[in-house]
Design a protein around this motif. Structure first.
Motif, short mmCIF file in Angstrom:
data_model
loop_
_atom_site.label_atom_id
_atom_site.label_comp_id
_atom_site.label_asym_id
_atom_site.label_seq_id
_atom_site.Cartn_x
_atom_site.Cartn_y
_atom_site.Cartn_z
N PHE A 116 0.84 -0.02 -7.39
CA PHE A 116 1.80 0.70 -8.22
C PHE A 116 1.63 2.21 -8.08
N LEU A 117 0.41 2.69 -8.21
CA LEU A 117 0.14 4.13 -8.11
C LEU A 117 0.45 4.65 -6.71
N MET A 118 0.09 3.87 -5.70
CA MET A 118 0.37 4.27 -4.32
C MET A 118 1.88 4.38 -4.09
N TYR A 276 13.51 -1.04 -7.42
CA TYR A 276 13.04 -2.35 -7.89
C TYR A 276 11.95 -2.91 -6.98
N LYS A 277 12.05 -2.63 -5.68
CA LYS A 277 11.02 -3.13 -4.76
C LYS A 277 9.66 -2.53 -5.06
N ARG A 278 9.66 -1.27 -5.48
CA ARG A 278 8.39 -0.64 -5.85
C ARG A 278 7.76 -1.34 -7.05
N ALA A 284 4.09 -9.02 -6.67
CA ALA A 284 3.84 -9.80 -5.45
C ALA A 284 2.35 -9.99 -5.21
N ALA A 285 1.53 -9.03 -5.67
CA ALA A 285 0.07 -9.17 -5.51
C ALA A 285 -0.43 -10.42 -6.22
N PHE A 286 0.11 -10.71 -7.40
CA PHE A 286 -0.28 -11.92 -8.14
C PHE A 286 0.26 -13.17 -7.45
N ALA A 339 18.18 -9.52 -6.09
CA ALA A 339 17.66 -9.50 -4.72
C ALA A 339 16.15 -9.40 -4.70
N VAL A 340 15.59 -8.74 -5.71
CA VAL A 340 14.13 -8.61 -5.81
C VAL A 340 13.52 -9.80 -6.55
#
Length: 360
Positions: A116-118, A276-278, A284-286, A339-340
């Protein structure tokens, strides 16, 4: 309170992920350097700028590869745990399968915060320097250094177009501005060989300026070799969608989307999709953690290789779905939010199903 088991798995989770990141990013740097060393030498790029560029390159590449590298790292170390029968020993001691997953979710939370921060603050700033260096040295003197064929609908009546745009110099070439009246007929058209943004004066400078007006069936033409003027649009409206989105942080992108909506811009869905992808990447990590654990926590006859094969196949299908729905949102009226959500929802369900199967 973390137990010894939690610390053991969490350490393996984070160390393996960090190790794979530190393995792949230098490989990416070496491949890029081997490909572009000739241009760096020919264009006499200063060493300090090269070092800064590859620092930015590492951040951009790391952000791009982080989810899939996380996925592979979990499969890698969990398969080793399974092959050494460590997972069987843990579960035989009375620990439930869901309790076994606890350190994985803690690790996924840490990585999700990092992603998230990146994605929201660090990488957008790095993308600015990354792209500027690319245009300045690697694509110097070539038409491809400019992004091409940029069309933008400012509102229901105004349209702009440039055949190519140089983000570093903020110049658009073969500029056209068309204004239509309420009857949807062309009222006037402005064209110029190029349009340059003069930041210190907050004006646009047009070269080979020409304005055509249609009045009572007659065409009125005004020409100037150079004209300094102002427009209601911003320089970002001449910038390609992908370039704008990747260089704006969370707050800048939200503000930019709101401005585009007020103007009735036709391509606002593309910016919303990028936003939204951000937000979806940390989720997605989970999802990838769940799928990776479900695939690799079962000891198979094929060992780690089979687990990696299954995992990579699922990962490719996930990326395919993500691209398909992303393209639908960009090129049609499909909702960017859906879409996300749809790919993550589908693979979230698949992950839970695989976990249930692995538990049995």
């Amino acid at each position: 309170m973390l137990t010894i088991l939690d610390k053991y798995i969490l350490k393996r989770y984070l160390v393996t992920f960090l190790g794979i990141m530190l393995l792949f990013i230098p490989i990416g740097i070496m491949i890029s350097l081997a490909e572009k060393i000739g241009k760096i030498i020919d264009n006499e790029a200063p060493l300090s700028e090269v070092i800064v560029f590859y620092g930015n390159f590492s951040l951009v590449l790391g952000n791009l590869l982080m989810p899939i590298l996380l996925f592979l790292s979990i499969i890698f170390f969990t398969s080793k745990l399974a092959s050494n029968t460590e997972i069987v020993a843990m579960l035989s001691s009375g620990i439930s399968y869901w309790r076994f997953l606890r350190p994985y979710f803690i690790g996924a939370s840490i990585v999700a915060i990092l992603i998230f921060l990146m994605g929201q603050f660090i990488v957008p700033n790095a993308s600015i320097g990354f792209n500027e260096f690319e245009y300045k040295y690697f694509k110097k003197g070539r038409q491809t250094r400019q992004t091409t064929n940029i069309f933008n609908q400012l509102n229901e009546q105004d349209f702009i177009y440039v055949s190519s745009f140089d983000p570093q110099r903020q110049i658009g070439y073969n500029f056209t501005y068309e204004h239509f009246n309420e009857e949807n007929q062309l009222d006037y058209k402005i064209s110029a060989a190029n349009i340059r943004w003069i930041e210190k004066d907050s004006i646009y400078r047009l070269t080979s300026y020409q304005k055509r007006k249609i009045r009572e069936g007659k065409e009125l033409i005004r020409s100037e070799s150079r004209l300094d003027t102002v427009f209601s649009f911003q320089i970002d409206d001449l910038t390609p969608v992908s370039y704008v989105a990747e260089t704006k942080n969370l707050f800048e992108l939200n503000k930019f989307i709101e401005e585009q909506r007020k103007k009735g811009a036709a391509n606002v869905n593309t910016y919303v999709l990028a936003k939204y992808k951000r937000w979806a990447l940390p989720v997605a990590a989970f999802i990838l953690t769940i799928i990776a654990v479900a695939v690799s926590s079962v000891k198979r006859r094929g060992g780690m290789g089979l687990n990696l094969l299954i995992g990579i196949a699922l990962g490719m299908v996930y990326i395919f779905f993500d691209r398909i729905f992303g393209t639908m949102a960009e090129q049609s009226g499909f909702s960017p939010l859906l879409a996300v959500l749809i790919p993550n929802l589908i693979f979230g369900i698949i992950g839970v199903y695989l976990l249930q199967k692995a538990k049995r």
